[in-house]
Scaffold this active site. Structure first.
Site, PDB file in Angstrom:
ATOM      1  N   LYS A  87      37.636  37.600  38.281  1.00  7.68           N
ATOM      2  CA  LYS A  87      38.136  38.851  38.859  1.00  7.68           C
ATOM      3  C   LYS A  87      37.560  40.063  38.134  1.00  7.68           C
ATOM      4  O   LYS A  87      37.418  40.045  36.910  1.00  7.68           O
ATOM      5  CB  LYS A  87      39.662  38.894  38.767  1.00  7.68           C
ATOM      6  CG  LYS A  87      40.374  37.925  39.655  1.00  7.68           C
ATOM      7  CD  LYS A  87      41.872  37.915  39.400  1.00  7.68           C
ATOM      8  CE  LYS A  87      42.529  39.215  39.783  1.00  7.68           C
ATOM      9  NZ  LYS A  87      44.015  39.106  39.769  1.00  7.68           N
ATOM     10  N   SER A 162      46.028  40.190  44.084  1.00  5.52           N
ATOM     11  CA  SER A 162      44.822  40.883  43.671  1.00  5.52           C
ATOM     12  C   SER A 162      43.636  39.956  43.465  1.00  5.52           C
ATOM     13  O   SER A 162      42.515  40.422  43.204  1.00  5.52           O
ATOM     14  CB  SER A 162      45.080  41.672  42.390  1.00  5.52           C
ATOM     15  OG  SER A 162      45.403  40.818  41.320  1.00  5.52           O
ATOM     16  N   SER A 186      49.706  37.609  42.562  1.00  3.04           N
ATOM     17  CA  SER A 186      48.272  37.840  42.751  1.00  3.04           C
ATOM     18  C   SER A 186      47.412  36.592  42.814  1.00  3.04           C
ATOM     19  O   SER A 186      46.248  36.662  43.207  1.00  3.04           O
ATOM     20  CB  SER A 186      47.734  38.765  41.648  1.00  3.04           C
ATOM     21  OG  SER A 186      48.245  40.056  41.811  1.00  3.04           O
TER      22      SER A 186
END
Length: 463
Positions: A87, A162, A186
């Site tokens: 990420k 996310s 997330s």
């Protein structure tokens, strides 16, 4: 670059092929790079370190070549040659870290973050950064600096957030699995949105998730919520990555999942209660209800003691969670004028966090600590708690950002009303996709330390 050969069907099979020398690390990395380039329109990846990854693959191949076949099983690291992406909230040496924000500098990282270093030491090869929402704040991965992460099941819809870029890459078969992070859903939200398995470990299960000082609460006393965990296509692949993220030299979670057929007799609560119901509707779709009921029925057929349960949650939870979730925005240091480049939701919640009295933060922390203690006790009376996953299918790309920031946040809570409470409690949970439709699935919440057991239950539901 060599012609792509294609990954074997699972991350576990890829890992085994690499360790056996049936595929070279260079082939695996080259194939991953080609796949990522071919599906650039998916918006899964925002930067790539091709040369660094190929150099790491060359070194991995040389290491394998230097070992007699009889010594490879013991001498090679667990993820020898397996490519993965990270990420874009997390540092990877040689790649910029943008935090998905046009308001912040994008420095090239000089060193790996601890979680990346653990996976690199386990033999994995990081080769890209994946799309995230600004500062990881929302349940969808759209920002002002790169194209949105799109759902491989329907590119008009969001991949979630996310960890949306990571989930998109895994669901599209571009990468074998994805390490993610989860502070309010997330990992689980994008996993469900994209039809994947996602494990949110308990607080402290992954080294580095707790800071060296400070313990399980933040500076205002709220529970620490963000942990690292795997996104994968199968429970076995999730277990493989979970073991690696823990820095384990053996594979206890993977061994447990391999014996999923023998697991029975667990006491499992079935509930569709959400603490957000005190503030927002919980509009469960018919498909979500059917998936929840079908999972309960399947677990009962497998010999588990499945019981309907009613959980009454503190009605102060929605406001306390929002206060704690956005508190860190007040500590965000920006250059003069940079705040104007924040996404509208980030900017509004930052302004509120800056104006908030510290006593209000402390009060929210106290509410959440009491909430966490209460639900750990109530849920802990069972071996697992089965809830719905997401309340409805993944919304379309742009559906959230088209709204006023407060309505944007409200839609996120309505879409994912069962995830953040698990972060506050600090216990593990796994999400499992259902066959019925886009973004439909269920969540299983466990006691502290029950990650292998949850992955076994996930494997049973998907068998």
């Amino acid at each position: 670059m060599q012609e792509a050969r294609g990954f074997p069907g699972t991350a576990e099979e890829l890992r085994d092929a690499l360790r056996a020398g049936e595929m070279s690390a260079r082939e695996a990395v080259s194939d991953a790079l080609e796949r990522l380039a071919a599906r650039a329109g998916l918006g899964a990846v925002v930067s790539v370190a091709a040369e660094r990854a190929l150099e790491a693959a060359r070194a991995a191949d040389e290491r394998l070549a230097a070992l007699p076949a009889s010594e490879r099983a013991a001498a090679l690291p667990r993820l020898h040659g397996v490519p993965f992406a990270v990420k874009d909230l997390v540092d990877v040496a040689g790649l910029p870290t943008t935090h998905g924000s046009a308001a912040m500098r994008h420095p090239v990282a000089a060193a790996d973050a601890p979680g990346v270093a653990i996976l690199r030491a386990s033999g994995g090869i990081p080769l890209a950064k994946t799309q995230v929402p600004e500062l990881g704040l929302t349940a969808y991965s759209e920002n002002a600096i790169a194209p949105p992460a799109r759902n491989p099941l329907d590119p008009e819809r969001t991949a979630g957030g996310s960890s949306g870029g990571s989930a998109a890459a895994v669901a599209a078969g571009l990468l074998p699995f994805g390490p993610g992070s989860d502070g309010g859903g997330s990992i689980r939200i994008p996993a469900l949105a994209c039809g994947l398995v996602g494990l949110k470990p308990g607080l402290g299960a992954i080294p580095g998730d707790l800071p060296a000082r400070g313990g399980p609460h933040d500076e205002h006393g709220a529970p620490r919520m963000t942990v690292s965990g795997p996104i994968a296509r199968t429970p076995r692949d999730a277990a493989l990555l979970f073991d690696a993220q823990r820095g384990a030299t053996t594979e206890p979670a993977l061994r447990a999942v391999r014996t999923a057929d023998s697991a029975s007799g667990l006491r499992i609560a079935v509930s569709a209660d959400s603490p957000f119901a005190a503030a927002f509707p919980v509009p469960l779709s018919a498909a979500a209800r059917r998936a929840h009921a079908a999972a309960a029925e399947r677990l009962a057929e497998l010999g588990h003691r499945v019981e309907p349960a009613e959980f009454r949650y503190d009605p102060r939870y929605p406001e306390a969670f929002l206060t704690a979730w956005t508190a860190g925005l007040a500590r965000l240091r920006l250059a003069r004028g940079a705040a104007e480049r924040l996404m509208p939701l980030t900017r509004r919640f930052r302004e509120r966090a800056l104006a908030r009295d510290p006593a209000e933060q402390d009060a929210a922390g106290a509410v959440l600590r009491a909430f966490a203690a209460a639900v750990r006790e109530r849920w802990g009376a069972f071996d697992a708690v089965l809830t719905p996953g997401l309340a409805m299918p993944a919304p379309r790309v742009g559906a959230f950002t088209a709204l006023d920031p407060d309505e944007d946040y409200r839609l996120q809570c309505e879409w994912a009303p069962y995830t953040s409470m698990v972060n506050v409690a600090g216990v593990p949970a796994v999400v499992v996709p259902a066959a019925e439709g886009l973004g439909i699935g269920v969540q299983l919440i466990g006691r502290a330390g029950s990650e292998p057991q949850l992955l076994r239950l996930a494997a049973q539901l998907l068998a």
